[in-house]
Write an enzyme that holds these catalytic residues in place. Structure first.
Site, PDB file in Angstrom:
ATOM      1  CG  HIS A 129     -59.022 -11.357  -8.144  1.00 26.25           C
ATOM      2  ND1 HIS A 129     -59.727 -10.922  -7.034  1.00 26.25           N
ATOM      3  CD2 HIS A 129     -58.145 -10.351  -8.443  1.00 26.25           C
ATOM      4  CE1 HIS A 129     -59.299  -9.730  -6.694  1.00 26.25           C
ATOM      5  NE2 HIS A 129     -58.344  -9.361  -7.519  1.00 26.25           N
ATOM      6  CG  ASP A 224     -53.126 -10.262 -13.898  1.00 29.79           C
ATOM      7  OD1 ASP A 224     -52.551  -9.293 -13.364  1.00 29.79           O
ATOM      8  OD2 ASP A 224     -53.499 -11.271 -13.250  1.00 29.79           O
ATOM      9  CB  CYS A 264     -56.953  -7.061 -12.539  1.00 29.04           C
ATOM     10  SG  CYS A 264     -55.340  -7.874 -12.655  1.00 29.04           S
ATOM     11  NE  ARG A 292     -61.973  -5.597  -7.124  1.00 30.59           N
ATOM     12  CZ  ARG A 292     -60.810  -5.979  -6.573  1.00 30.59           C
ATOM     13  NH1 ARG A 292     -59.667  -5.702  -7.174  1.00 30.59           N
ATOM     14  NH2 ARG A 292     -60.792  -6.668  -5.437  1.00 30.59           N
TER      15      ARG A 292
END
Ligand code: CP
Ligand code: NVA
Length: 311
Positions: A129, A224, A264, A292
């Site tokens: 990612h 996560d 995230c 992001r």
């Protein structure tokens, strides 16, 4: 020199990564300076999995740069089922200027990149990612005013996010320790490559099952979900295995006093992180989510324009 695609941070040099951060900060401070950068250009966004942040940040990012984005969800093109990945890549190539894809198999991203002349951006595969890690390190840089020499502890599953955090740590001089239950370690090949790549900037990559050892001295605690998209059937079993690795106030107390908390998102509150931690002063998860947008706008521009044409 940036490559054609953004598939893995391991493919970028330390200077490339810094170049993305520098541009991201300019875009964040003065978005209007870049509002015509992509006039008339289109991005195809392929999604095999759900998304909030990735879809919205890419789509809004393209709008803010003067371009346009087209969302292609799982039922629209059925990657590899309705049509083969090479045929999709070559068709999109005739119509759009840049392709972003979120897939199950990492190979699908590689095949898209192989068959499309347009840049392909990995927006999450089962293996990596990279866009997330770029936003994460940008956030850490903003909060800590430096990257080199810091320690990040990723507590949880050795998954796609953990892999990209290691890759990006190696290029920014941040030591990364993945703290996970036995059997859920990150990909050994990725760890080894990140260990090698990290030497130039003194970044050490480690994997441990021992929470105290892994979290000690950490400037950043990251977690996560315990079951990633596609692993839903394992979720109940994983809840039991991962329970000792929950990021709660007691775990945060084992890190540095001024440690920050990243995730995230989406978060499963009460599982990998408690409400208390994610809502605490140490948590920067929404600044991270915002980044992001800025990091990806920078990455898009770096892929679309020759160096020097932007600065
Ligand atoms: N962090 C992240 O990629 O979020 P989404 O799955 O909502 O895009
Ligand atoms: N590891 C998670 C990240 C989600 C953004 C997943 O792949 O589902």
């Amino acid at each position: 020199m940036y490559g054609k695609d953004l598939i893995s941070i391991a493919d970028l040099s330390a200077e490339n990564v810094q170049g993305i951060f520098d541009l991201a900060l300019k875009l964040k401070a003065n978005p209007e300076d870049y509002c015509d950068s992509l006039t008339g250009l289109t991005m195809a966004m392929i999604f095999e999995k759900p998304s909030l942040r990735t879809r919205v940040s890419f789509e809004a990012g393209m709008t803010q740069l003067g371009g346009h984005a087209i969302y292609l969800g799982p039922s629209d093109i059925s990657l590899g089922k309705r049509e083969s990945v090479p045929d999709i890549a070559r068709t999109l190539d005739r119509m759009v200027d840049i392709i972003m894809a979120r897939t199950f198999s990492h190979q699908s991203i590689l095949t898209l990149a192989e068959y499309a002349e347009a840049p392909v951006i990995n927006a999450l595969s089962d293996l990596l990612h990279p866009c997330q890690a770029l936003a994460d390190y940008l956030t850490i840089m903003e909060k800590k005013e430096q990257l080199r020499g810091l320690k990040l502890a990723f507590v949880g599953d050795g998954n796609n996010v953990a892999h990209s955090l290691m890759n990006c740590g190696a290029k920014t001089g941040v030591s990364v320790t993945v703290v996970c239950p036995k059997g859920y370690e990150p990909n050994a090949g990725i760890v080894k490559a990140a260990q090698e790549a990290g030497k130039a900037l003194g970044a050490k990559m480690a994997v441990t099952n021992d929470i105290d050892e892994g979290v000690k001295g950490a400037d950043v605690i990251y977690t996560d979900v315990w079951a990633s998209m596609g692993q839903e059937k394992e979720a109940e079993e994983r809840k039991k295995i991962f329970a000792p690795y929950q990021v709660n106030a007691a775990l945060m107390a084992k890190a540095k006093e001024d440690a920050i908390f990243l995730h995230c998102l989406p978060a499963h509150r009460g599982e990998e992180v408690t409400d208390e931690v994610i809502e605490s002063e140490q948590s920067v998860v929404f600044d991270e989510a915002e980044n992001r947008l800025h990091a990806q706008k920078a990455a898009i521009l770096r892929l679309m324009f020759a160096e020097g044409d932007l600065d």
